[in-house]
Write a protein that holds these residues in place. Structure first.
Motif, PDB file in Angstrom:
ATOM      1  N   LEU A  15      75.578 -33.400   2.705  1.00 46.06           N
ATOM      2  CA  LEU A  15      76.732 -33.063   3.519  1.00 46.06           C
ATOM      3  C   LEU A  15      77.414 -31.793   3.006  1.00 46.06           C
ATOM      4  O   LEU A  15      77.745 -30.908   3.795  1.00 46.06           O
ATOM      5  CB  LEU A  15      77.715 -34.231   3.565  1.00 46.06           C
ATOM      6  N   LEU A  16      77.590 -31.680   1.703  1.00 47.17           N
ATOM      7  CA  LEU A  16      78.286 -30.516   1.157  1.00 47.17           C
ATOM      8  C   LEU A  16      77.523 -29.220   1.430  1.00 47.17           C
ATOM      9  O   LEU A  16      78.113 -28.209   1.818  1.00 47.17           O
ATOM     10  CB  LEU A  16      78.541 -30.689  -0.338  1.00 47.17           C
ATOM     11  N   GLU A  17      76.196 -29.228   1.263  1.00 47.23           N
ATOM     12  CA  GLU A  17      75.388 -28.044   1.548  1.00 47.23           C
ATOM     13  C   GLU A  17      75.466 -27.689   3.034  1.00 47.23           C
ATOM     14  O   GLU A  17      75.595 -26.527   3.411  1.00 47.23           O
ATOM     15  CB  GLU A  17      73.935 -28.290   1.141  1.00 47.23           C
ATOM     16  N   SER A  18      75.409 -28.704   3.882  1.00 45.69           N
ATOM     17  CA  SER A  18      75.469 -28.465   5.322  1.00 45.69           C
ATOM     18  C   SER A  18      76.837 -27.958   5.755  1.00 45.69           C
ATOM     19  O   SER A  18      76.936 -27.097   6.633  1.00 45.69           O
ATOM     20  CB  SER A  18      75.104 -29.742   6.078  1.00 45.69           C
ATOM     21  N   ILE A  19      77.898 -28.467   5.145  1.00 47.85           N
ATOM     22  CA  ILE A  19      79.242 -27.968   5.453  1.00 47.85           C
ATOM     23  C   ILE A  19      79.321 -26.471   5.173  1.00 47.85           C
ATOM     24  O   ILE A  19      79.812 -25.696   5.998  1.00 47.85           O
ATOM     25  CB  ILE A  19      80.323 -28.749   4.670  1.00 47.85           C
ATOM     26  N   GLU A  20      78.815 -26.048   4.044  1.00 51.90           N
ATOM     27  CA  GLU A  20      78.844 -24.624   3.697  1.00 51.90           C
ATOM     28  C   GLU A  20      78.019 -23.804   4.689  1.00 51.90           C
ATOM     29  O   GLU A  20      78.425 -22.718   5.098  1.00 51.90           O
ATOM     30  CB  GLU A  20      78.373 -24.393   2.260  1.00 51.90           C
ATOM     31  N   PHE A  21      76.850 -24.317   5.091  1.00 52.87           N
ATOM     32  CA  PHE A  21      76.003 -23.621   6.053  1.00 52.87           C
ATOM     33  C   PHE A  21      76.730 -23.419   7.377  1.00 52.87           C
ATOM     34  O   PHE A  21      76.784 -22.313   7.914  1.00 52.87           O
ATOM     35  CB  PHE A  21      74.701 -24.400   6.287  1.00 52.87           C
ATOM     36  N   TYR A  22      77.302 -24.481   7.934  1.00 47.44           N
ATOM     37  CA  TYR A  22      77.962 -24.380   9.233  1.00 47.44           C
ATOM     38  C   TYR A  22      79.246 -23.558   9.167  1.00 47.44           C
ATOM     39  O   TYR A  22      79.634 -22.933  10.150  1.00 47.44           O
ATOM     40  CB  TYR A  22      78.164 -25.763   9.857  1.00 47.44           C
ATOM     41  N   LYS A  23      79.895 -23.508   8.003  1.00 49.56           N
ATOM     42  CA  LYS A  23      81.035 -22.617   7.832  1.00 49.56           C
ATOM     43  C   LYS A  23      80.591 -21.156   7.943  1.00 49.56           C
ATOM     44  O   LYS A  23      81.315 -20.319   8.471  1.00 49.56           O
ATOM     45  CB  LYS A  23      81.714 -22.852   6.485  1.00 49.56           C
ATOM     46  N   LYS A  24      79.373 -20.848   7.455  1.00 45.32           N
ATOM     47  CA  LYS A  24      78.845 -19.490   7.576  1.00 45.32           C
ATOM     48  C   LYS A  24      78.708 -19.075   9.027  1.00 45.32           C
ATOM     49  O   LYS A  24      78.764 -17.893   9.346  1.00 45.32           O
ATOM     50  CB  LYS A  24      77.472 -19.375   6.905  1.00 45.32           C
ATOM     51  N   LEU A  25      78.503 -20.034   9.919  1.00 41.85           N
ATOM     52  CA  LEU A  25      78.397 -19.743  11.350  1.00 41.85           C
ATOM     53  C   LEU A  25      79.769 -19.592  12.003  1.00 41.85           C
ATOM     54  O   LEU A  25      79.872 -19.331  13.194  1.00 41.85           O
ATOM     55  CB  LEU A  25      77.620 -20.851  12.068  1.00 41.85           C
ATOM     56  N   GLY A  26      80.814 -19.786  11.207  1.00 37.14           N
ATOM     57  CA  GLY A  26      82.169 -19.603  11.717  1.00 37.14           C
ATOM     58  C   GLY A  26      82.793 -20.865  12.282  1.00 37.14           C
ATOM     59  O   GLY A  26      83.830 -20.801  12.935  1.00 37.14           O
ATOM     60  N   LEU A  27      82.185 -22.028  12.021  1.00 35.68           N
ATOM     61  CA  LEU A  27      82.741 -23.283  12.525  1.00 35.68           C
ATOM     62  C   LEU A  27      83.770 -23.839  11.541  1.00 35.68           C
ATOM     63  O   LEU A  27      83.634 -23.689  10.333  1.00 35.68           O
ATOM     64  CB  LEU A  27      81.625 -24.305  12.762  1.00 35.68           C
ATOM     65  N   GLU A  28      84.808 -24.482  12.080  1.00 40.29           N
ATOM     66  CA  GLU A  28      85.909 -25.022  11.293  1.00 40.29           C
ATOM     67  C   GLU A  28      85.751 -26.536  11.123  1.00 40.29           C
ATOM     68  O   GLU A  28      85.498 -27.249  12.094  1.00 40.29           O
ATOM     69  CB  GLU A  28      87.226 -24.735  12.022  1.00 40.29           C
ATOM     70  N   VAL A  29      85.919 -27.030   9.904  1.00 40.80           N
ATOM     71  CA  VAL A  29      85.873 -28.471   9.651  1.00 40.80           C
ATOM     72  C   VAL A  29      87.108 -29.104  10.293  1.00 40.80           C
ATOM     73  O   VAL A  29      88.238 -28.702  10.027  1.00 40.80           O
ATOM     74  CB  VAL A  29      85.843 -28.782   8.139  1.00 40.80           C
ATOM     75  N   ALA A  30      86.865 -30.099  11.169  1.00 39.83           N
ATOM     76  CA  ALA A  30      87.963 -30.834  11.803  1.00 39.83           C
ATOM     77  C   ALA A  30      88.368 -32.008  10.934  1.00 39.83           C
ATOM     78  O   ALA A  30      89.553 -32.301  10.783  1.00 39.83           O
ATOM     79  CB  ALA A  30      87.550 -31.317  13.194  1.00 39.83           C
ATOM     80  N   SER A  31      87.379 -32.709  10.377  1.00 35.53           N
ATOM     81  CA  SER A  31      87.637 -33.807   9.444  1.00 35.53           C
ATOM     82  C   SER A  31      86.341 -34.124   8.721  1.00 35.53           C
ATOM     83  O   SER A  31      85.246 -33.791   9.187  1.00 35.53           O
ATOM     84  CB  SER A  31      88.171 -35.046  10.172  1.00 35.53           C
ATOM     85  N   GLN A  32      86.484 -34.768   7.594  1.00 32.92           N
ATOM     86  CA  GLN A  32      85.300 -35.176   6.843  1.00 32.92           C
ATOM     87  C   GLN A  32      85.660 -36.311   5.901  1.00 32.92           C
ATOM     88  O   GLN A  32      86.819 -36.505   5.554  1.00 32.92           O
ATOM     89  CB  GLN A  32      84.695 -34.003   6.074  1.00 32.92           C
ATOM     90  N   ASN A  33      84.638 -37.078   5.560  1.00 29.22           N
ATOM     91  CA  ASN A  33      84.757 -38.036   4.475  1.00 29.22           C
ATOM     92  C   ASN A  33      83.488 -37.900   3.649  1.00 29.22           C
ATOM     93  O   ASN A  33      82.770 -36.913   3.783  1.00 29.22           O
ATOM     94  CB  ASN A  33      85.019 -39.463   5.001  1.00 29.22           C
ATOM     95  N   GLU A  34      83.172 -38.868   2.826  1.00 23.25           N
ATOM     96  CA  GLU A  34      82.031 -38.667   1.927  1.00 23.25           C
ATOM     97  C   GLU A  34      80.673 -38.706   2.628  1.00 23.25           C
ATOM     98  O   GLU A  34      79.694 -38.206   2.076  1.00 23.25           O
ATOM     99  CB  GLU A  34      82.064 -39.684   0.788  1.00 23.25           C
ATOM    100  N   LYS A  35      80.570 -39.241   3.831  1.00 19.96           N
ATOM    101  CA  LYS A  35      79.283 -39.349   4.519  1.00 19.96           C
ATOM    102  C   LYS A  35      79.200 -38.625   5.858  1.00 19.96           C
ATOM    103  O   LYS A  35      78.133 -38.552   6.450  1.00 19.96           O
ATOM    104  CB  LYS A  35      78.913 -40.823   4.750  1.00 19.96           C
ATOM    105  N   LEU A  36      80.325 -38.108   6.387  1.00 21.59           N
ATOM    106  CA  LEU A  36      80.246 -37.395   7.661  1.00 21.59           C
ATOM    107  C   LEU A  36      81.298 -36.311   7.751  1.00 21.59           C
ATOM    108  O   LEU A  36      82.304 -36.331   7.054  1.00 21.59           O
ATOM    109  CB  LEU A  36      80.349 -38.348   8.854  1.00 21.59           C
TER     110      LEU A  36
END
Length: 151
Positions: A15-36
């Motif tokens: 999840l952490l690696e994927s969060i960083e990847f999608y942030k590179k595309l300019g997407l904003e995290v709306a919410s997260q927990n340890e599994k999603l």
């Protein structure tokens, strides 16, 4: 760059690696927990949900692991450089190498310019821009550069 998508759900191994990847595309995290994690694509209207799971290697039908993000044609002209500047590798698609993309997929009466890449878990991602077609003839897949020289 990305203009639209309603929702999509993808399995990811980290999840952490994927969060960083999608942030590179300019997407904003709306919410997260340890599994999603939920990413806004269009705030309040569309989102991408990533689920961390150890089942990522399980075979899926390709359409369940593919997302197409709509972009403007003007942005598609610079999409290769935009992705490369973010360390994202373009993949071969429909027999077109990364060097030959963006490519044009003609589907009468519409055509689309597209460029393809993967996220860290091998999910298929695409930037896609609608094209106007002024002819009714059946066209072949081609590079966007070749399309622009025809129109």
């Amino acid at each position: 760059m990305i203009k639209g998508l309603y929702e999509a759900h993808l399995p990811v191994s980290s999840l952490l690696e994927s969060i960083e990847f999608y942030k590179k595309l300019g997407l904003e995290v709306a919410s997260q927990n340890e599994k999603l994690a939920f990413f806004w694509i269009e705030k309040g209207r569309s989102w991408l949900e990533l689920w961390e799971t150890d089942k990522v290697a399980t075979p899926y039908h390709p359409s369940l692991r593919h997302i197409a993000f709509q972009v403007d044609l003007e942005d598609m002209e610079n999409a290769k450089e935009w992705l490369e500047d973010r360390g994202i590798t373009i993949r071969t698609a429909f027999g077109f190498s990364p060097e030959e993309q963006p490519l044009v997929l003609p589907n009468i009466p519409h055509a689309h310019a597209a460029i393809y890449f993967h996220d860290p878990d091998g999910n298929s991602l695409e930037l896609i821009a609608p094209l106007k077609m002024d002819c009714e003839e059946e066209l072949q897949k081609m590079t966007l550069e070749a399309w622009n020289s025809k129109t």
